[in-house]
Design an enzyme around this catalytic site. Sequence first.
Site: not given
Length: 311
Positions: A12, A157, A244, A14, A151, A133-134, A83-84
């Site tokens: 990716r 963020r 998800c 990013s 997101r 989850r959070r 995790k992705d």
Amino acid sequence: MSAPELIRIVSRSSPMALAQVERVRTELAALHPGIRTEVVPVTTSGDRWMGDLAKLGGKGAFTKEVDAALLAGEADLAVHCVKDVPADRPLPAGTTFAAFLKRDDIRDALIHPGGLTLDELPAGTRIGTSSVRRIAQLAASHPELECVPMRGNAGRRMEKLAAGDADALLLAVSGLERIDRMDVVTEVLSVETMCPPIGAGILALQCREDDTRTIDAVSGLGDPEAWREATAERMFLHVLQGHCNSPIAGYARCERGGELSLRARVFTPDGKTVLNAHEWAGPLDPATLGTSVAVTLLRQGARELIDSIAH
């Protein structure tokens, strides 16, 4: 078999993903000084879409384009956050994990401009996060706080936080360490306070199955403990078949003596129901441990809980 002269690494685009690639390039250069590397950045649909991930098919939105570049022969190696990578279905046919790197910190961090800890936040404080989850865990432990959808990569963020879109953020410690922004952290939350996502803090190296030269070259970067932990966690998630929108959390841990354990939790989105399991491997292999913990939660009603959540 001789090592390849060049390994093309797809990732990716990013800043955090590219920082992860730099870690791989550095470790690979130390292991094989003669191998050159180049980066093949791609922008995934998950990076472009700022809405509900479920509408894009969930976590696969962050890996689909990366997998395509690998399978098309445009790159030789993909770097993923475990995790992705979806665990409810197999890896794309023709690919395999060649190594799991030594695990980074699995905890979450609170960022609050005023320096308050999670327990000090006043009622109504807006926490920027889109993680189910959070959200579920905050609903269970701090129902007086409000979660607002947010997101984007960590830098984006933090820009939104500065613009007043939220009063505080929850971000992964490992990600903040990778982009060298631990300076913004107010509090690092314990795993008891905020149980991490499956695969937290582990980078996986994915190759084409028939590319034995690249597999041989990068397999030496693998960490045996990370492999055992990731294998247990991903099998747990595979058996559970969470989607998800399922608030699922958990982590495996290799103790100093080599003993492996897996702690896992499944929540309702409102945090009012929490299912818990914690088992030690004993004679079990990691995959069997993951299966056992999943079955324990299924006996507690995890299947009905997961299936009741829209996705």
